[in-house]
Design a protein around this motif. Structure first.
Motif, PDB file in Angstrom:
ATOM      1  N   MET A 155       1.212 -13.574  11.231  1.00 58.71           N
ATOM      2  CA  MET A 155       0.129 -12.897  10.543  1.00 58.71           C
ATOM      3  C   MET A 155       0.691 -12.102   9.371  1.00 58.71           C
ATOM      4  O   MET A 155       1.724 -11.457   9.482  1.00 58.71           O
ATOM      5  N   ALA A 156       0.020 -12.167   8.250  1.00 54.21           N
ATOM      6  CA  ALA A 156       0.482 -11.502   7.030  1.00 54.21           C
ATOM      7  C   ALA A 156       0.286  -9.989   7.131  1.00 54.21           C
ATOM      8  O   ALA A 156      -0.688  -9.513   7.707  1.00 54.21           O
ATOM      9  N   LYS A 157       1.190  -9.258   6.537  1.00 51.85           N
ATOM     10  CA  LYS A 157       1.086  -7.806   6.497  1.00 51.85           C
ATOM     11  C   LYS A 157      -0.009  -7.420   5.499  1.00 51.85           C
ATOM     12  O   LYS A 157      -0.225  -8.095   4.501  1.00 51.85           O
ATOM     13  N   THR A 158      -0.688  -6.306   5.771  1.00 51.11           N
ATOM     14  CA  THR A 158      -1.731  -5.802   4.882  1.00 51.11           C
ATOM     15  C   THR A 158      -1.230  -4.543   4.188  1.00 51.11           C
ATOM     16  O   THR A 158      -0.663  -3.657   4.827  1.00 51.11           O
ATOM     17  N   TYR A 159      -1.457  -4.476   2.868  1.00 52.28           N
ATOM     18  CA  TYR A 159      -1.002  -3.352   2.065  1.00 52.28           C
ATOM     19  C   TYR A 159      -2.196  -2.605   1.472  1.00 52.28           C
ATOM     20  O   TYR A 159      -3.150  -3.221   0.999  1.00 52.28           O
ATOM     21  N   ALA A 160      -2.093  -1.287   1.458  1.00 51.52           N
ATOM     22  CA  ALA A 160      -3.118  -0.433   0.853  1.00 51.52           C
ATOM     23  C   ALA A 160      -2.754  -0.181  -0.609  1.00 51.52           C
ATOM     24  O   ALA A 160      -1.621  -0.417  -1.037  1.00 51.52           O
ATOM     25  N   LEU A 161      -3.706   0.348  -1.362  1.00 48.38           N
ATOM     26  CA  LEU A 161      -3.458   0.666  -2.770  1.00 48.38           C
ATOM     27  C   LEU A 161      -2.297   1.650  -2.907  1.00 48.38           C
ATOM     28  O   LEU A 161      -1.494   1.539  -3.829  1.00 48.38           O
ATOM     29  N   ALA A 162      -2.187   2.586  -1.984  1.00 45.51           N
ATOM     30  CA  ALA A 162      -1.075   3.552  -2.024  1.00 45.51           C
ATOM     31  C   ALA A 162       0.272   2.834  -1.939  1.00 45.51           C
ATOM     32  O   ALA A 162       1.241   3.247  -2.587  1.00 45.51           O
ATOM     33  N   ASP A 163       0.328   1.760  -1.143  1.00 40.04           N
ATOM     34  CA  ASP A 163       1.566   0.967  -1.049  1.00 40.04           C
ATOM     35  C   ASP A 163       1.871   0.288  -2.376  1.00 40.04           C
ATOM     36  O   ASP A 163       3.013   0.272  -2.841  1.00 40.04           O
ATOM     37  N   ILE A 164       0.833  -0.277  -2.990  1.00 42.49           N
ATOM     38  CA  ILE A 164       0.987  -1.010  -4.245  1.00 42.49           C
ATOM     39  C   ILE A 164       1.484  -0.074  -5.343  1.00 42.49           C
ATOM     40  O   ILE A 164       2.337  -0.450  -6.149  1.00 42.49           O
ATOM     41  N   LYS A 165       0.980   1.137  -5.369  1.00 33.19           N
ATOM     42  CA  LYS A 165       1.342   2.099  -6.423  1.00 33.19           C
ATOM     43  C   LYS A 165       2.797   2.540  -6.357  1.00 33.19           C
ATOM     44  O   LYS A 165       3.311   3.125  -7.304  1.00 33.19           O
ATOM     45  N   GLN A 166       3.467   2.246  -5.270  1.00 34.75           N
ATOM     46  CA  GLN A 166       4.887   2.602  -5.146  1.00 34.75           C
ATOM     47  C   GLN A 166       5.814   1.535  -5.738  1.00 34.75           C
ATOM     48  O   GLN A 166       7.025   1.710  -5.748  1.00 34.75           O
ATOM     49  N   HIS A 167       5.242   0.460  -6.239  1.00 33.20           N
ATOM     50  CA  HIS A 167       6.039  -0.675  -6.737  1.00 33.20           C
ATOM     51  C   HIS A 167       5.587  -1.056  -8.145  1.00 33.20           C
ATOM     52  O   HIS A 167       5.049  -2.138  -8.367  1.00 33.20           O
ATOM     53  N   THR A 168       5.831  -0.165  -9.102  1.00 31.35           N
ATOM     54  CA  THR A 168       5.332  -0.364 -10.469  1.00 31.35           C
ATOM     55  C   THR A 168       6.438  -0.343 -11.525  1.00 31.35           C
ATOM     56  O   THR A 168       6.173  -0.108 -12.695  1.00 31.35           O
ATOM     57  N   LYS A 169       7.648  -0.589 -11.119  1.00 28.22           N
ATOM     58  CA  LYS A 169       8.784  -0.549 -12.048  1.00 28.22           C
ATOM     59  C   LYS A 169       9.351  -1.955 -12.259  1.00 28.22           C
ATOM     60  O   LYS A 169       9.101  -2.863 -11.474  1.00 28.22           O
TER      61      LYS A 169
ATOM     62  N   ILE B 104       3.586 -11.748  -0.520  1.00 29.04           N
ATOM     63  CA  ILE B 104       4.186 -10.936   0.542  1.00 29.04           C
ATOM     64  C   ILE B 104       3.158 -10.415   1.536  1.00 29.04           C
ATOM     65  O   ILE B 104       3.529  -9.899   2.590  1.00 29.04           O
ATOM     66  N   GLY B 105       1.860 -10.502   1.204  1.00 30.41           N
ATOM     67  CA  GLY B 105       0.865 -10.028   2.153  1.00 30.41           C
ATOM     68  C   GLY B 105      -0.527  -9.946   1.560  1.00 30.41           C
ATOM     69  O   GLY B 105      -0.773 -10.383   0.439  1.00 30.41           O
ATOM     70  N   GLU B 106      -1.427  -9.358   2.336  1.00 23.74           N
ATOM     71  CA  GLU B 106      -2.823  -9.225   1.948  1.00 23.74           C
ATOM     72  C   GLU B 106      -3.106  -7.814   1.441  1.00 23.74           C
ATOM     73  O   GLU B 106      -2.451  -6.860   1.857  1.00 23.74           O
ATOM     74  N   TYR B 107      -4.088  -7.710   0.575  1.00 18.71           N
ATOM     75  CA  TYR B 107      -4.499  -6.423   0.018  1.00 18.71           C
ATOM     76  C   TYR B 107      -5.629  -5.855   0.863  1.00 18.71           C
ATOM     77  O   TYR B 107      -6.622  -6.543   1.118  1.00 18.71           O
ATOM     78  N   GLU B 108      -5.487  -4.621   1.273  1.00 23.18           N
ATOM     79  CA  GLU B 108      -6.474  -3.951   2.110  1.00 23.18           C
ATOM     80  C   GLU B 108      -7.851  -3.906   1.448  1.00 23.18           C
ATOM     81  O   GLU B 108      -8.877  -3.974   2.115  1.00 23.18           O
ATOM     82  N   GLY B 109      -7.877  -3.849   0.124  1.00 23.51           N
ATOM     83  CA  GLY B 109      -9.139  -3.793  -0.610  1.00 23.51           C
ATOM     84  C   GLY B 109      -9.828  -5.134  -0.742  1.00 23.51           C
ATOM     85  O   GLY B 109     -10.930  -5.221  -1.270  1.00 23.51           O
ATOM     86  N   GLY B 110      -9.194  -6.215  -0.308  1.00 21.59           N
ATOM     87  CA  GLY B 110      -9.787  -7.541  -0.403  1.00 21.59           C
ATOM     88  C   GLY B 110      -9.770  -8.082  -1.820  1.00 21.59           C
ATOM     89  O   GLY B 110      -9.109  -7.556  -2.709  1.00 21.59           O
TER      90      GLY B 110
END
Length: 134
Positions: free
Chosen positions: A1-15, A74-80
């Protein structure tokens, strides 16, 4: 099963050394692809830290470009998926895309065209002086 990421997770990977994007409800780690992106890495970096579905669709990516995303999944987005099929934007015309090209693209084009113009000017001067000697 794919991991689910929240927007807060996404915002930590912007470099440029750690870059994730969200497209159609899926999360992609595109760090390794940044330097290969035909439009330049700055285009992708400007779409990090948020759902980039609309940005991705507005450019009018080819089917092969869309398929390439699978490699970086790498996974699914919590926001769909933020862009339901009816809301997808059709690809822009070449003229519209050129008018909205980022400054980085214009700079790269300038660096290609300028040497060609210099070469043409040098050839014209050479022919001019060669015709004077005859």
């Amino acid at each position: 099963m794919a991991k689910t990421y929240a927007l807060a997770d996404i915002k930590q990977h912007t470099k440029d050394k750690d870059c994730w994007i969200v497209v159609h409800g899926k999360v992609y780690d595109v760090t390794a692809f940044l330097e290969e992106h035909p439009g330049g890495y700055d285009i992708i970096l400007s779409s990090t830290g948020k759902d980039a579905t609309q940005d991705f669709e507005e450019i009018g990516h080819s089917n092969s470009a869309k398929k390439l995303l699978d490699k970086y999944y790498i996974g699914e987005y919590e926001g769909g998926d933020s862009a339901p099929p009816a809301a997808k934007v059709p690809p822009k015309s070449a003229n519209a895309a050129a008018r909205e090209a980022p400054k980085g693209a214009a700079t790269r084009a300038f660096h290609v065209v300028l040497p060609l113009l210099i070469l043409l000017a040098a050839l014209a001067i050479n022919f001019y002086y060669a015709s004077l000697k005859k």
